[in-house]
Design an enzyme around this catalytic site. Structure first.
Site, PDB file in Angstrom:
ATOM      1  N   HIS A  35      18.414  33.156  49.975  1.00 49.79           N
ATOM      2  CA  HIS A  35      18.977  33.421  51.308  1.00 49.79           C
ATOM      3  C   HIS A  35      19.755  32.208  51.846  1.00 49.79           C
ATOM      4  CE1 HIS A  35      17.297  37.441  51.795  1.00 49.79           C
ATOM      5  NE2 HIS A  35      16.332  36.993  51.023  1.00 49.79           N
ATOM      6  N   ASP A  37      22.799  31.497  50.073  1.00 52.29           N
ATOM      7  CA  ASP A  37      24.198  31.669  49.627  1.00 52.29           C
ATOM      8  C   ASP A  37      25.117  32.164  50.747  1.00 52.29           C
ATOM      9  OD1 ASP A  37      23.197  34.307  49.463  1.00 52.29           O
ATOM     10  OD2 ASP A  37      24.062  34.711  47.478  1.00 52.29           O
ATOM     11  N   GLY A 123      15.100  42.955  41.151  1.00 52.27           N
ATOM     12  CA  GLY A 123      15.630  41.696  41.685  1.00 52.27           C
ATOM     13  C   GLY A 123      16.251  40.822  40.610  1.00 52.27           C
ATOM     14  N   LEU A 124      16.668  41.413  39.493  1.00 54.03           N
ATOM     15  CA  LEU A 124      17.287  40.624  38.419  1.00 54.03           C
ATOM     16  C   LEU A 124      18.794  40.873  38.350  1.00 54.03           C
ATOM     17  CD1 LEU A 124      14.536  41.054  35.668  1.00 54.03           C
ATOM     18  CD2 LEU A 124      14.810  39.205  37.317  1.00 54.03           C
ATOM     19  N   SER A 125      19.323  41.475  39.402  1.00 44.03           N
ATOM     20  CA  SER A 125      20.774  41.642  39.574  1.00 44.03           C
ATOM     21  C   SER A 125      21.439  42.511  38.522  1.00 44.03           C
ATOM     22  CB  SER A 125      21.477  40.283  39.617  1.00 44.03           C
ATOM     23  OG  SER A 125      21.118  39.629  40.770  1.00 44.03           O
ATOM     24  N   SER A 126      20.848  43.671  38.296  1.00 46.44           N
ATOM     25  CA  SER A 126      21.494  44.601  37.366  1.00 46.44           C
ATOM     26  C   SER A 126      22.837  45.060  37.951  1.00 46.44           C
ATOM     27  CB  SER A 126      20.601  45.800  37.081  1.00 46.44           C
ATOM     28  OG  SER A 126      20.233  46.431  38.286  1.00 46.44           O
ATOM     29  N   GLU A 159      29.973  45.163  46.663  1.00 47.63           N
ATOM     30  CA  GLU A 159      28.690  45.320  47.372  1.00 47.63           C
ATOM     31  C   GLU A 159      28.930  45.536  48.874  1.00 47.63           C
ATOM     32  OE1 GLU A 159      25.553  45.221  46.089  1.00 47.63           O
ATOM     33  OE2 GLU A 159      26.020  44.617  44.046  1.00 47.63           O
ATOM     34  N   ASP A 171      24.793  36.130  42.851  1.00 46.64           N
ATOM     35  CA  ASP A 171      24.507  36.978  41.688  1.00 46.64           C
ATOM     36  C   ASP A 171      25.757  37.190  40.841  1.00 46.64           C
ATOM     37  OD1 ASP A 171      22.131  37.093  43.014  1.00 46.64           O
ATOM     38  OD2 ASP A 171      22.366  39.162  43.700  1.00 46.64           O
TER      39      ASP A 171
HETATM   40  C1  GLA Z   1      20.357  39.054  46.752  1.00 48.63           C
HETATM   41  C2  GLA Z   1      21.839  38.836  47.090  1.00 48.63           C
HETATM   42  C3  GLA Z   1      22.247  37.387  46.887  1.00 48.63           C
HETATM   43  C4  GLA Z   1      21.292  36.435  47.594  1.00 48.63           C
HETATM   44  C5  GLA Z   1      19.835  36.794  47.289  1.00 48.63           C
HETATM   45  C6  GLA Z   1      18.872  35.984  48.100  1.00 48.63           C
HETATM   46  O1  GLA Z   1      20.132  38.852  45.387  1.00 48.63           O
HETATM   47  O2  GLA Z   1      22.646  39.663  46.291  1.00 48.63           O
HETATM   48  O3  GLA Z   1      23.562  37.190  47.328  1.00 48.63           O
HETATM   49  O4  GLA Z   1      21.525  36.410  48.968  1.00 48.63           O
HETATM   50  O5  GLA Z   1      19.560  38.160  47.502  1.00 48.63           O
HETATM   51  O6  GLA Z   1      18.980  34.651  47.765  1.00 48.63           O
END
Ligand code: GLA
Length: 386
Positions: A35, A37, A123-126, A159, A171
């Protein structure tokens, strides 16, 4: 070719009857700095060995034909008349294409097949992996000449404008800039970055998936973002140079505490502290001091849970259980929060007992079977040369 690459390649040919370009695109961990970025701060993510593979080729239609191998679903979209789809995954494709079109890049019809092993909602940014794979593929087949920073922005705008999450750039950036065995310290204001060798000899990165994926996550995420902006509005009156929390010192924040709603104050204080922790953790890496690094991870979790309030009971339990184990150097919840994974640095010799203990105790306390992955730091999204 890996098995997954071969599978996507074969599925592409059997569906569309021509040969695809293949892109391999990773998920990510964030070692520390959550949190921060979207407050123009610092983050320390790394790309991992869980990936999406995407096959893509031009077709002779003015259409996008897409197939999600994991969902076993197809869509066809008119390139010149894009609409929101009822299939979540299709909106990422629509978004990337629409954002490129907005910037006057000329695209023609194309076919796409993708699938992978990044757990969704963990939470692994798929989603960043899919955005990255699409952008890298489109850049190649239509010779768009995009640089990687621009590609990351296209993913982020997807997004914002097509998924409804006002995310930062972390991400998408790490997906496109990651390198094997290195963590990447990103300055989210300038997009300057530095790679830090992440010596994992004798240490493993273990991810514990809580299997909780709160649907509150997106709306609460946007609320956190507005709370940070609210804090900035107050402090701007005292220093017009302040653009966001990156520009705020702890002294100034504390001096004006009484003007803040207590919740907003806590949110802002956390962001300043977390930013500072990223910088300290990077110094630890330079000194190869993973013990001190791990301490900053514990503090980060505390702040995310108590001050920023983006953890949840299950994530807190995972952290609590991990701390009961020998061989743990550091651990924290990771990413947006409200579910997903914790990241744990564990001594290699203790990994087996760690996994056994967490699985058993987490099930006892929550009734949920955690999924646990031992992961490795790999390179960013790339084309697989045939
Ligand atoms: C998600 C968002 C990122 C970042 C994180 C928290 O992954 O996509 O941009 O803000 O939460 O660090």
């Amino acid at each position: 070719m890996t098995e997954l690459e071969q599978k996507i390649y074969d599925q592409f040919i059997s569906k569309y009857d021509h040969k695809p370009l293949l892109v391999n695109s990773p998920g990510r961990v964030n070692l520390i700095g959550d949190h921060t970025d979207y407050n123009d701060g610092f983050v320390l993510p790394a790309a991992i060995d869980k990936v999406i593979v995407l096959g893509m080729a031009k077709n002779k239609l003015e259409k996008i034909r897409a197939f999600s191998a994991d969902m076993n679903e197809s869509v066809v979209m008119d390139l010149n008349d894009l609409h929101k789809s009822d299939k979540n995954w299709a909106n990422y494709i629509k978004g990337v294409v629409a954002e490129l079109q907005k910037e006057k890049f000329k695209l023609k019809g194309f076919d796409v097949v993708f699938g992978g092993n990044i757990p969704i909602g963990a939470g692994l940014s798929s989603s960043a992996a899919l955005e990255g794979a699409l952008t890298v593929g489109l850049d190649k087949i239509f010779k768009l000449g995009l640089d990687r920073k621009k590609m990351a922005r296209i993913g982020q705008l997807t997004e914002h404008n097509h998924v409804g999450v006002n995310c930062g750039i972390m991400d998408q950036f790490i997906n496109l800039h990651g390198e094997a065995d290195k963590a990447l310290k990103l300055d989210c204001r300038t997009l300057d970055y530095e790679l830090y060798p992440f010596h994992q000899e004798g240490i493993k990165i273990v991810l514990c998936n809580s299997k909780v994926s709160h649907n509150l996550a997106d709306s609460e995420y946007n609320v956190r973002r507005s709370q940070c902006e609210e804090g900035v509005e107050i402090l701007k009156q005292y220093d017009p140079q302040i653009r966001n929390l990156r520009d705020v010192s702890m002294e100034l924040l504390v001096e004006h505490k009484s003007e803040f709603d207590p919740v907003v104050f806590r949110r802002c204080k956390f962001v300043l502290e977390e930013n500072d922790r990223v910088l300290k953790a990077c110094e630890d890496l330079s000194k190869e001091d993973l013990r001190s690094f791990g301490q900053h991870m514990f503090e980060s979790h505390e702040g995310l849970s108590k001050e920023y309030e983006v953890s949840c009971e299950e994530l807190d339990i995972l952290v609590e259980l991990a701390k009961e184990q020998e061989g743990l150097l550091g651990c924290r919840m990771m990413g947006g929060g409200f579910g997903g994974c914790t990241i744990n640095l564990v001594e290699e010799t203790k990994v087996a007992s760690f996994i056994e203990y967490i699985s058993k105790k987490y099930k006892e306390r929550t009734g949920i079977e955690a999924e646990i992955y031992v992961t490795q730091i790999n390179g960013g999204a790339h084309i697989i040369e045939s």
